[in-house]
Design a protein around this motif. Structure first.
Motif, PDB file in Angstrom:
ATOM      1  N   SER A  43       8.121  15.417 -68.982  1.00 17.45           N
ATOM      2  CA  SER A  43       7.718  16.410 -69.977  1.00 17.45           C
ATOM      3  C   SER A  43       6.357  16.006 -70.497  1.00 17.45           C
ATOM      4  N   GLY A  44       5.604  16.986 -71.013  1.00 15.99           N
ATOM      5  CA  GLY A  44       4.245  16.704 -71.422  1.00 15.99           C
ATOM      6  C   GLY A  44       3.373  16.488 -70.206  1.00 15.99           C
ATOM      7  N   GLY A  45       2.190  15.872 -70.386  1.00 18.48           N
ATOM      8  CA  GLY A  45       1.306  15.601 -69.257  1.00 18.48           C
ATOM      9  C   GLY A  45       0.976  16.875 -68.510  1.00 18.48           C
ATOM     10  N   LYS A  46       1.142  16.861 -67.197  1.00 22.70           N
ATOM     11  CA  LYS A  46       0.887  18.043 -66.374  1.00 22.70           C
ATOM     12  C   LYS A  46       2.200  18.790 -66.179  1.00 22.70           C
ATOM     13  N   THR A  47       2.716  19.318 -67.275  1.00 23.09           N
ATOM     14  CA  THR A  47       4.016  19.979 -67.247  1.00 23.09           C
ATOM     15  C   THR A  47       3.890  21.470 -67.500  1.00 23.09           C
ATOM     16  N   ILE A  48       4.605  22.240 -66.696  1.00 26.02           N
ATOM     17  CA  ILE A  48       4.663  23.693 -66.820  1.00 26.02           C
ATOM     18  C   ILE A  48       6.085  24.075 -67.226  1.00 26.02           C
ATOM     19  N   GLY A  49       6.196  24.885 -68.251  1.00 26.55           N
ATOM     20  CA  GLY A  49       7.505  25.364 -68.678  1.00 26.55           C
ATOM     21  C   GLY A  49       7.837  26.678 -68.007  1.00 26.55           C
ATOM     22  N   LEU A  50       9.089  26.827 -67.586  1.00 29.21           N
ATOM     23  CA  LEU A  50       9.570  28.079 -66.997  1.00 29.21           C
ATOM     24  C   LEU A  50      10.762  28.558 -67.819  1.00 29.21           C
ATOM     25  N   LEU A  51      10.611  29.713 -68.453  1.00 31.98           N
ATOM     26  CA  LEU A  51      11.664  30.277 -69.297  1.00 31.98           C
ATOM     27  C   LEU A  51      12.105  31.624 -68.739  1.00 31.98           C
ATOM     28  N   LEU A  52      13.356  31.700 -68.300  1.00 32.31           N
ATOM     29  CA  LEU A  52      13.904  32.934 -67.746  1.00 32.31           C
ATOM     30  C   LEU A  52      14.917  33.542 -68.711  1.00 32.31           C
ATOM     31  N   PRO A  53      15.134  34.854 -68.634  1.00 35.08           N
ATOM     32  CA  PRO A  53      15.834  35.553 -69.721  1.00 35.08           C
ATOM     33  C   PRO A  53      17.350  35.503 -69.710  1.00 35.08           C
ATOM     34  N   ASP A  54      17.970  35.488 -68.532  1.00 36.22           N
ATOM     35  CA  ASP A  54      19.431  35.533 -68.523  1.00 36.22           C
ATOM     36  C   ASP A  54      19.979  34.967 -67.220  1.00 36.22           C
ATOM     37  N   SER A  77       1.092  18.076 -56.796  1.00 40.41           N
ATOM     38  CA  SER A  77       2.144  17.087 -56.523  1.00 40.41           C
ATOM     39  C   SER A  77       2.542  16.269 -57.743  1.00 40.41           C
ATOM     40  N   ASP A  78       1.644  16.141 -58.713  1.00 43.21           N
ATOM     41  CA  ASP A  78       1.982  15.367 -59.905  1.00 43.21           C
ATOM     42  C   ASP A  78       2.317  16.249 -61.106  1.00 43.21           C
ATOM     43  N   CYS A  79       2.547  17.540 -60.848  1.00 45.60           N
ATOM     44  CA  CYS A  79       2.999  18.440 -61.905  1.00 45.60           C
ATOM     45  C   CYS A  79       4.523  18.424 -61.987  1.00 45.60           C
ATOM     46  N   THR A  80       5.049  18.709 -63.161  1.00 46.34           N
ATOM     47  CA  THR A  80       6.487  18.852 -63.336  1.00 46.34           C
ATOM     48  C   THR A  80       6.784  20.226 -63.931  1.00 46.34           C
ATOM     49  N   VAL A  81       8.012  20.674 -63.735  1.00 44.79           N
ATOM     50  CA  VAL A  81       8.462  21.955 -64.276  1.00 44.79           C
ATOM     51  C   VAL A  81       9.648  21.712 -65.191  1.00 44.79           C
ATOM     52  N   ASP A  82       9.523  22.123 -66.442  1.00 43.70           N
ATOM     53  CA  ASP A  82      10.651  22.098 -67.374  1.00 43.70           C
ATOM     54  C   ASP A  82      11.223  23.501 -67.440  1.00 43.70           C
TER      55      ASP A  82
END
Length: 369
Positions: A43-54, A77-82
């Motif tokens: 989390s943080g750093g090179k992190t992308i959040g993905l929020l889906l509705p249902d 390659s060094d990105c993360t997805v929350d």
């Protein structure tokens, strides 16, 4: 060993154990009570959040999420997805945005459960320097980019598929039941707009209600329509998506109504199977992979400070008045005649997945086996 020495040894051991336990844990090992989890352990750093509705709409968990995560990893390659899913709860999604802000994500990709309700959360994120990408649904507020399909075109395809299925029965006196999506979803209004542009003046939309994207609500509305109009007087049904079409199909069967057109959207497996079986006439296929991958590309570009002008080549205006750089993809109508050329060809489903024993005979008649 004297008492003082024992206290020193015990204290040192306790500190050592605490450090050891802390080292065993890592971000993303568990889901939070907001429904979020880290796809790659950070989390943080090179992190992308993905929020889906249902989680009711099958596509989000099965297709959008893994396609998005895979593309982000391929691009960075060094990105993360929350990831977090709102489970149909707008307040929960707002809390998920707040959690991601606290965790220090740099970009949030969000498919809004309620496009208006999420506006203040998006504003808060942007105030913190976070870029926001609206995914599939155009959220209100200062989003940096939007990726979706041409939603008016989706409605037009649905309306035309209904007319095509009606054939010579498509007259100004033909009574159509129209079950739309949730008004809190801006896409629902565009689907409705597109469908009306095709259907108005050609058939009689005798009953129109929102099914709130829920099969149970859609089933209730269909039952009310049958009571109001009479089972023998309904020529066809417009359903804004496949989930609601499932509830509608069950109600139609219970009322002894068969052989009338029923539309859908999302090309869900159950919807494709109903098309094969003849209890649904069409759906709209919005290829999930290119949409998810387009969102991932936009998110990574924004994360890395790169331009998105070559990706978001059009502009959409949200209900909050914000003009948003947009990337709109092209939807495709699916009927029994082109299942092989669309969802099967693209690898969305295999013939064995569609043609389970329950649908084997119908698949054979449809030329799928």
């Amino acid at each position: 060993m004297n008492a003082t020495m024992r206290r020193v040894v015990i204290g040192t051991a306790a500190v050592s154990m605490a450090v050891s336990l802390a080292a065993c844990g890592k971000a993303g090992d568990k889901k939070s009570d907001s429904g979020s989890s880290s796809a790659t352990g950070g989390s943080g750093g090179k992190t992308i959040g993905l929020l889906l509705p249902d989680s009711v709409t099958a596509r989000y968990e099965k297709f959008d999420k893994p396609y998005f995560e895979a593309k982000v990893k391929a691009l960075c390659s060094d990105c993360t997805v929350d990831y977090a899913n709102a489970a149909g709860d707008a307040a929960k999604q707002a809390q998920q945005v707040s959690t991601m802000i606290t965790q220090g994500v740099k970009v949030i990709v969000i498919s809004a459960q309620d496009s208006a309700a999420i506006k203040s959360s998006i504003q808060t994120a942007v105030n913190k320097g976070i870029k926001v990408v609206a995914y599939d649904r155009l959220a209100q507020g200062p989003v940096s980019a939007y990726v979706s399909f041409d939603n008016v075109k989706v409605g037009q395809l649905q309306g035309q598929a209904l007319l095509d299925a009606l054939g010579s029965k498509a007259t100004k006196s033909s009574k159509i039941v129209m079950i739309n999506g949730d008004d809190a979803d801006p896409n629902a209004g565009q689907f409705k707009q597109g469908a009306h542009s095709v259907l108005d003046g050609k058939v009689d939309i005798a009953y129109e209600q929102s099914g709130l994207w829920k099969d149970t609500i859609a089933a209730q509305k269909m039952s009310a329509a049958i009571t109001q109009l009479g089972a023998k007087n309904i020529a066809g049904v417009y359903s804004a998506n496949d989930g609601m079409a499932g509830g509608i199909a069950t109600t139609l069967k219970g009322a002894g109504i068969s052989g009338i057109p029923l539309t859908g959207q999302d090309a869900e497996l159950a919807g494709i199977q109903r098309i094969v079986a003849g209890t649904q006439s069409s759906t709209v296929y919005k290829a999930f992979k290119p949409e998810a991958e387009a969102a991932a590309q936009l998110a990574v570009n924004l994360l890395e400070g790169k331009s998105i002008t070559s990706l978001a080549t059009s502009t959409q205006t949200s209900k909050s008045g914000d003009k948003v750089p947009s990337q709109l993809l092209t939807p495709v109508s699916v009927t029994k005649a082109n299942i092989k050329q669309t969802v099967v060809k693209d690898g969305l489903y295999t013939i064995p997945e569609i043609c389970t024993p329950q649908y084997a005979q119908a698949c054979k008649a449809a030329g799928l086996q």
